[in-house]
Scaffold this motif. Structure first.
Motif, mmCIF file in Angstrom:
data_model
loop_
_atom_site.group_PDB
_atom_site.id
_atom_site.type_symbol
_atom_site.label_atom_id
_atom_site.label_comp_id
_atom_site.label_asym_id
_atom_site.label_seq_id
_atom_site.Cartn_x
_atom_site.Cartn_y
_atom_site.Cartn_z
ATOM 1 N N THR A 65 34.449 31.781 25.032
ATOM 2 C CA THR A 65 33.145 32.434 25.192
ATOM 3 C C THR A 65 32.577 32.826 23.836
ATOM 4 N N ARG A 66 31.320 33.222 23.866
ATOM 5 C CA ARG A 66 30.677 33.785 22.678
ATOM 6 C C ARG A 66 31.018 35.269 22.561
ATOM 7 N N GLY A 67 31.752 35.803 23.513
ATOM 8 C CA GLY A 67 32.164 37.202 23.505
ATOM 9 C C GLY A 67 31.189 38.103 24.225
ATOM 10 N N GLY A 68 31.499 39.383 24.259
ATOM 11 C CA GLY A 68 30.641 40.360 24.919
ATOM 12 C C GLY A 68 30.396 40.022 26.373
ATOM 13 N N LEU A 69 29.138 40.048 26.777
ATOM 14 C CA LEU A 69 28.793 39.805 28.176
ATOM 15 C C LEU A 69 29.049 38.366 28.626
ATOM 16 N N ALA A 70 29.258 37.447 27.684
ATOM 17 C CA ALA A 70 29.611 36.075 28.059
ATOM 18 C C ALA A 70 30.953 36.055 28.791
ATOM 19 N N LEU A 71 31.805 37.022 28.514
ATOM 20 C CA LEU A 71 33.069 37.126 29.252
ATOM 21 C C LEU A 71 32.806 37.359 30.731
ATOM 22 N N LEU A 72 31.799 38.163 31.022
ATOM 23 C CA LEU A 72 31.455 38.448 32.413
ATOM 24 C C LEU A 72 31.047 37.163 33.136
ATOM 25 N N ALA A 73 30.232 36.342 32.488
ATOM 26 C CA ALA A 73 29.811 35.071 33.096
ATOM 27 C C ALA A 73 31.015 34.162 33.340
ATOM 28 N N ALA A 74 31.959 34.133 32.415
ATOM 29 C CA ALA A 74 33.156 33.314 32.576
ATOM 30 C C ALA A 74 34.020 33.824 33.729
ATOM 31 N N LEU A 75 34.182 35.139 33.831
ATOM 32 C CA LEU A 75 34.952 35.726 34.930
ATOM 33 C C LEU A 75 34.291 35.425 36.274
ATOM 34 N N GLU A 76 32.973 35.492 36.317
ATOM 35 C CA GLU A 76 32.240 35.170 37.547
ATOM 36 C C GLU A 76 32.449 33.707 37.930
ATOM 37 N N ASP A 77 32.427 32.813 36.958
ATOM 38 C CA ASP A 77 32.637 31.395 37.216
ATOM 39 C C ASP A 77 34.025 31.170 37.817
#
Length: 164
Positions: free
Chosen positions: A144-156
């Protein structure tokens, strides 16, 4: 079960985001570090991990928040032993803003990655291809690019939205 690996001087934001997302998704989560002593974080807080490496239950997923010098931790046999011991049983590995360097040093980073500008050049110098986007999944590894991008990855991975 989601384990959040606390490297020294880790990102509190990314660690907390992973723990909160797991809670909202209904997944058990815990923090893990080399020892049970307090682990210093980037913004100055100190977290006491739930488990030290030998006592941690096997996780289904692993989140590695970014840290001040993540590649250096991959030179410590204790971190590599922990990673090697859980790797086969993991469904997913999530990398924070520069945790790619930890996995790259440990020899487990995929060729194609999503990464922020602060680590893209270092990864390209190691032969990795940096893709655009908030996150990229290759095999079990979500870069990820970090930060909130982690949230998008977890959702995926969970196939479910996380409402914060």
């Amino acid at each position: 079960m989601l384990a959040v690996l606390l490297l020294p001087e880790f990102s509190e934001l990314e660690a907390a985001l992973g723990l909160e997302a797991a809670r909202r998704l209904g997944f058990p989560a815990y923090t893990v570090a080399k020892g049970r002593k307090g682990t210093p974080a980037l913004a100055g807080s100190v977290w006491t991990p739930t488990y030290a490496f030998p006592a941690a239950p096997p996780p289904r997923a692993l989140l590695i928040p970014g840290a001040r010098r993540p590649a250096r931790m991959a030179q410590d046999p204790a971190y590599l032993d922990f990673l090697g011991g859980v790797w086969e049983g993991l469904e997913a590995v999530f990398l924070g803003f520069n945790a790619h360097l930890f996995l790259a040093e440990g020899g487990r980073l995929p060729q194609e990655v999503a990464a922020g500008e602060e680590v893209a050049a270092a990864l390209e110098g190691r032969g990795h291809r940096v893709r655009q986007g908030a996150f990229h999944r290759e095999g079990k590894v979500y870069t990820t690019r970090g930060g909130l991008a982690l949230l998008a990855a977890l959702e995926d991975w969970a196939h479910k939205a996380v409402v914060l």
